[in-house]
Design an enzyme around this catalytic site. Structure first.
Site, PDB file in Angstrom:
ATOM      1  N   LYS A   1      38.055 -17.040  -4.133  1.00 59.33           N
ATOM      2  CA  LYS A   1      36.655 -17.429  -3.967  1.00 59.33           C
ATOM      3  C   LYS A   1      36.259 -17.136  -2.526  1.00 59.33           C
ATOM      4  CE  LYS A   1      33.543 -21.411  -4.634  1.00 59.33           C
ATOM      5  NZ  LYS A   1      33.435 -22.828  -5.020  1.00 59.33           N
TER       6      LYS A   1
ATOM      7  N   SER B   1      32.753 -27.794  -9.442  1.00 59.48           N
ATOM      8  CA  SER B   1      32.656 -26.342  -9.206  1.00 59.48           C
ATOM      9  C   SER B   1      33.838 -25.496  -9.666  1.00 59.48           C
ATOM     10  CB  SER B   1      32.406 -26.073  -7.720  1.00 59.48           C
ATOM     11  OG  SER B   1      31.065 -26.327  -7.400  1.00 59.48           O
TER      12      SER B   1
ATOM     13  N   SER C   1      30.053 -23.924  -8.720  1.00 62.60           N
ATOM     14  CA  SER C   1      29.804 -22.838  -7.801  1.00 62.60           C
ATOM     15  C   SER C   1      30.850 -21.721  -7.852  1.00 62.60           C
ATOM     16  CB  SER C   1      29.742 -23.381  -6.372  1.00 62.60           C
ATOM     17  OG  SER C   1      31.000 -23.881  -5.967  1.00 62.60           O
TER      18      SER C   1
END
Lengths: 483, 95
Positions: free
Chosen positions: A76, A175, A151
């Site tokens: 990420k 997330s 997210s």
């Protein structure tokens, strides 16, 4: 090849069926071919990946390799990677090249993992749909008109589309688990403090936690084994031994007590999602588990509490982005205040600015007691609900999300309705507990996630409970059409 | 409690965000809606409840005050927008 688990890929590398360079090139080719539409990567690190793969191949030949040596994964874009751009989904960090690696990145690198690239995400991890990214929305590989969740939407979409065997994610209010649910993969948020936050760009420091996103619980165990552990560089890192997460993963579930919170099955839960969850619970009954109804009476207060605590901590954390030391700086500032104000207004997107403003308000003179302190007291009540529940049951189960993936743009203009899509995941962060989302029967062709919540540091138990369902069913092996 | 333009302007100044006048209205509405969602908390009885600052109720770890890191000033300043002689440059603060 792309449907193989990490364990299978590792065995293939050892047997000499393919080299790490070949494996890495195979996934780089998939990214090149399929990610144009999905937009799950912000940066692809072709050269760095192939050079790491060559080093891994040497280690494999000399017999110094671990389970993850030569396995390509994605990070990420919230994790700092030395020499590779880290944007956090923001214009603020469009050209930011970190001078150091996050602990999670360093540990995986030391284990021989190959980094394919950095995945797209909601800006500064603030969002539940990946639409707040400065680098454009990510599309859900199951239906490209829908969001992948957020997210960690890029990580979820790339693993679902089999562009990487695994990815890292972070979870502040859901997330990891919410995008895992919407993309039909396995996502684990460990206990707060289990995985180091060093070098993971901070959003809400008392809630943030990193974890693995994979196609199975067995692979999540392999990833967590490397990611977890004490780090003196993170002042809230838990100084607790790391157990062997794979050792008891196939243990029998006879006598397991599962609690179903009645508040997670009420109004607002989509009927077809509820049906998929009930089917999964029936499977657990067949596996010998006992199912009890429980109550988490303060569930309805989790979202309001979160939207005080998280913005307050974010407004404080994001004050470091001021155009002075790194990140975006406005043109021709007329004085220092103008430099701060325009650099921040230009560098941050709308949702990040909204949260900074809410947090600043909640912490400002005259409002602190009414908002922040009040929210921290309610947070205690929410945490106590779980403590009482775990006196009765071993794990808690329910839907990860109230609905399956929604359409791109559907909730973009209504922040409050977007916030409510995290209703079942947020309380887990407030309490600091571990939670995992695993795919169950789809609803109208769209993935549905079952959330399993455990007591503090019970990650091994969660992985065991998740893995047993994945031994008995093949929901986790389903991949989007054309993949 | 609805927020008006003046409130938003004050908060934006505290947060060091330059908000244009045309954005004020939309932001005031968004913030008011979020505060309405949060308003439920005021009705909760929290008499005697200890505020929870840390999920594991751990004490903050301390270490002795010793130099443990090497100096990386040049490396860290290599990514700064503007530096000179090891200093970060900003517009003039004192005449």
């Amino acid at each position: 090849m792309h449907n193989k688990s990490i364990t299978e890929l590792a065995a293939g590398l050892r047997a000499g069926d393919y080299s790490s360079v070949e494996l890495t090139q195979y996934f780089l080719d998939r990214i090149q071919r399929l990610d144009g539409e999905l937009n799950s990567f912000v940066t692809v690190c072709k050269d760095e990946a192939l050079s790491a793969a060559r080093a891994a191949d040497q280690q494999l030949q000399t017999g110094e390799a671990g389970v993850l040596t030569g396995i390509p994964i994605a990070h990420k874009d919230i994790f700092c990677t030395e020499g590779i751009r880290t944007t956090c989904g923001s214009k603020m960090l469009e050209s930011f090249i970190s001078p150091y690696d996050a602990t999670v990145v360093a540990k995986l690198k030391a284990a021989g993992v190959v980094n394919l690239g950095k995945t797209n995400m909601d800006e500064f991890a603030m969002g539940s749909s990946n639409e707040t990214s400065y680098y454009g929305p990510v599309r859900n590989p199951w239906d490209t008109e829908t969001v992948p969740g957020g997210s960690s939407g890029g990580s979820a979409a790339c693993v679902a589309a089999r562009l990487a065997p695994a990815a890292t994610g972070t979870d502040t209010g859901g997330s990891i688990r919410q995008p895992a649910a919407l993309c039909g993969i396995t996502g684990l948020k460990p206990t707060y403090g289990r995985v180091s936050r060093y070098g993971m760009i901070a959003f809400a420091s008392s809630l943030d936690q990193a974890g693995p996103m994979t196609t199975s619980a067995a692979d999540a165990a392999t990833m967590l084994q490397v990611m977890a552990g004490f780090d003196r560089r993170d002042s809230t890192s838990a100084d607790q031994p790391v157990p062997d997460y794979s050792a008891g993963i196939a243990d029998d579930l006879s006598g397991l007590k599962i609690g179903l919170p009645k508040e997670y099955f009420g109004e607002g839960l989509d009927a077809s999602v509820a049906k998929s969850i009930e089917e999964a619970i029936s499977e657990y009954r067949k596996l010998g588990a006992e199912v009890l109804e429980i109550s988490l009476p303060n569930t309805h207060l989790a979202v309001p509490t979160y939207y005080v605590v998280a913005p307050a901590e974010c407004s404080s954390n994001l004050s470091r982005f001021d155009g002075v030391r790194y990140g975006h700086r406005c043109e021709d500032p007329k004085d220092l205040e103008d430099l701060y104000k325009r650099s921040r207004a230009e560098g941050f997107g709308d949702e990040v600015q909204r949260r900074i403003l809410i947090g600043t308000y909640a912490l400002s003179a005259g409002y602190y007691d009414a908002y922040y302190l009040k929210a921290q007291r309610v947070r205690h009540l929410i945490s106590d609900d779980f403590t009482r529940a775990f006196e009765q049951v071993d794990v808690i189960m329910g839907p990860t999300t109230p609905d399956s993936a929604f359409h791109i743009g559907e909730k973009a203009d209504d922040p409050v309705s977007m916030y409510l899509s995290d209703i079942y995941t947020i309380a887990v962060n407030l309490a600091g507990l571990p939670g995992i989302s695993i795919p169950v029967a789809p609803a109208a062709g769209k993935p549905v996630g079952l959330q399993i919540i455990g007591s503090y540091f019970a990650e091994a138990r969660l992985l065991n409970v998740a893995h047993r369902l994945q031994m008995a069913t093949d929901y986790h092996q389903a991949a989007p059409a054309g993949i | 409690m609805p927020l008006d333009h003046a409130d938003v302007k004050k908060i934006a100044h505290l947060a060091r965000l330059d908000l244009s006048d045309e954005r004020m209205g939309g932001i005031a509405t968004d913030l008011t809606n979020i505060l309405e969602l949060v308003e439920q908390l005021s009705a909760v009885d929290t008499e005697g409840v200890v505020p929870m600052a840390h999920p594991l109720q751990m004490a903050q770890r301390l270490r002795s005050d010793e130099v443990t890191e090497t100096n990386c000033r040049e490396l860290f300043q290599s990514i700064a927008p503007q530096t000179e002689n090891g200093l970060y440059l900003v517009p003039k603060v004192i005449e």
